[in-house]
Design a protein around this motif. Sequence first.
Motif, short mmCIF file in Angstrom:
data_model
loop_
_atom_site.label_atom_id
_atom_site.label_comp_id
_atom_site.label_asym_id
_atom_site.label_seq_id
_atom_site.Cartn_x
_atom_site.Cartn_y
_atom_site.Cartn_z
N ASP A 1 0.87 -1.18 0.00
CA ASP A 1 0.00 0.00 0.00
C ASP A 1 0.90 1.22 0.00
O ASP A 1 1.71 1.40 0.92
N ASN A 2 0.75 2.08 -1.02
CA ASN A 2 1.62 3.25 -1.04
C ASN A 2 1.18 4.24 0.03
O ASN A 2 0.00 4.34 0.35
N VAL B 1 0.87 7.39 0.23
CA VAL B 1 0.20 8.64 -0.10
C VAL B 1 -1.31 8.48 -0.12
O VAL B 1 -2.04 9.24 0.53
N ASP B 2 -1.80 7.48 -0.85
CA ASP B 2 -3.26 7.33 -0.96
C ASP B 2 -3.75 5.92 -0.68
O ASP B 2 -4.94 5.63 -0.81
N GLY B 3 -2.84 5.01 -0.28
CA GLY B 3 -3.25 3.67 0.10
C GLY B 3 -3.51 2.72 -1.05
O GLY B 3 -3.88 1.56 -0.81
N ARG B 4 -3.31 3.15 -2.29
CA ARG B 4 -3.53 2.24 -3.42
C ARG B 4 -2.47 1.13 -3.43
O ARG B 4 -1.35 1.33 -2.99
N TYR C 1 4.79 18.12 -0.04
CA TYR C 1 5.36 16.80 -0.23
C TYR C 1 6.38 16.42 0.83
O TYR C 1 6.94 15.34 0.78
N ARG D 1 5.85 13.12 2.68
CA ARG D 1 6.11 11.89 1.95
C ARG D 1 7.53 11.40 2.16
O ARG D 1 7.82 10.24 1.92
N SER E 1 5.68 6.05 -10.64
CA SER E 1 5.41 6.78 -9.39
C SER E 1 5.86 5.92 -8.22
O SER E 1 5.06 5.25 -7.57
N ILE F 1 6.49 8.94 -3.81
CA ILE F 1 5.70 8.63 -2.62
C ILE F 1 6.53 8.51 -1.35
O ILE F 1 5.99 8.36 -0.26
#
Length: 271
Positions: free
Chosen positions: A83-84, A86-89, A182, A185, A229, A234
């Motif tokens: 899970d990244n 930044v946004d959990g994707r 940022y 991050r 990315s 991230i």
Amino acid sequence: MSDRLLKFWRDWRGLLVFFAVMILFRSAVADWNQVPSGSMKPGILDGDRIVVDKLAWDLRVPFTTVRVADWADPARGDVVTFDNPVDGRLFIKRVVAVPGDRVEWNRNRLMINGEAAGYAPLDDGEIGALPIEDTGRHRFYRESVLGTTRVVMLDGRPGAQDPHEVILSRLLGPPTRNCERYVGRAAGAASLAKAICRCADLGACSTFPAFTVPEGKYWMMGDNRDNSSDSRVIGFVDRRSIYGRAHAVAFSVDTENYYRPRFGRFFTGLQ
């Protein structure tokens, strides 16, 4: 009502138990994840369905990040899902540096713990065997460092000047208000704040200051170095966010050609 539920259970319990076991299996033992982008080209294509070994390093309580037992940690060169921050994707990238590693990234050249990566260009036969169509638009190298090797894809030559470099030096002095968005991050590494800002605003980042990967963190990069990315955008990835090691391609479809199956990639290992 109870009689109806009891009849339903008797008629469907086998299928319900099967689905329950499968869900638990996918959560804690192994899963298959679709690759939505080309950030891991040329080895992994968008449209690949990747088998992920979730028991590679630890055993977790299903549907949680709680580890019941652990026996290893991701190593340099492993392709992992996580899970990244930044946004959990869910992302799939390659582990390039592990906790304690000193990393330098200068004009698309990698150095870890003082050892510079070697970049051997692929010959025409090797390039022709790659599973991508637009090989003429890119350069392909076998990147080797600290006993790990992978094929990476670049738009230019490692060591060549970034076309954004002069612009960056003029426009980005001390971190601006735009960069401050940022800083979080970078997971506490102040020296990375400007680099991550550059990546987020101006695409792939070919150069940033040297840094040491903190304890419990990992540095991820895509093999498609100019279109990924990854940690350049991230930041560091926490050990708890890493779910498993990518093992093989189960099947693959061409997302840009009416989802036509790529039969040649079915049941193939990751190179």
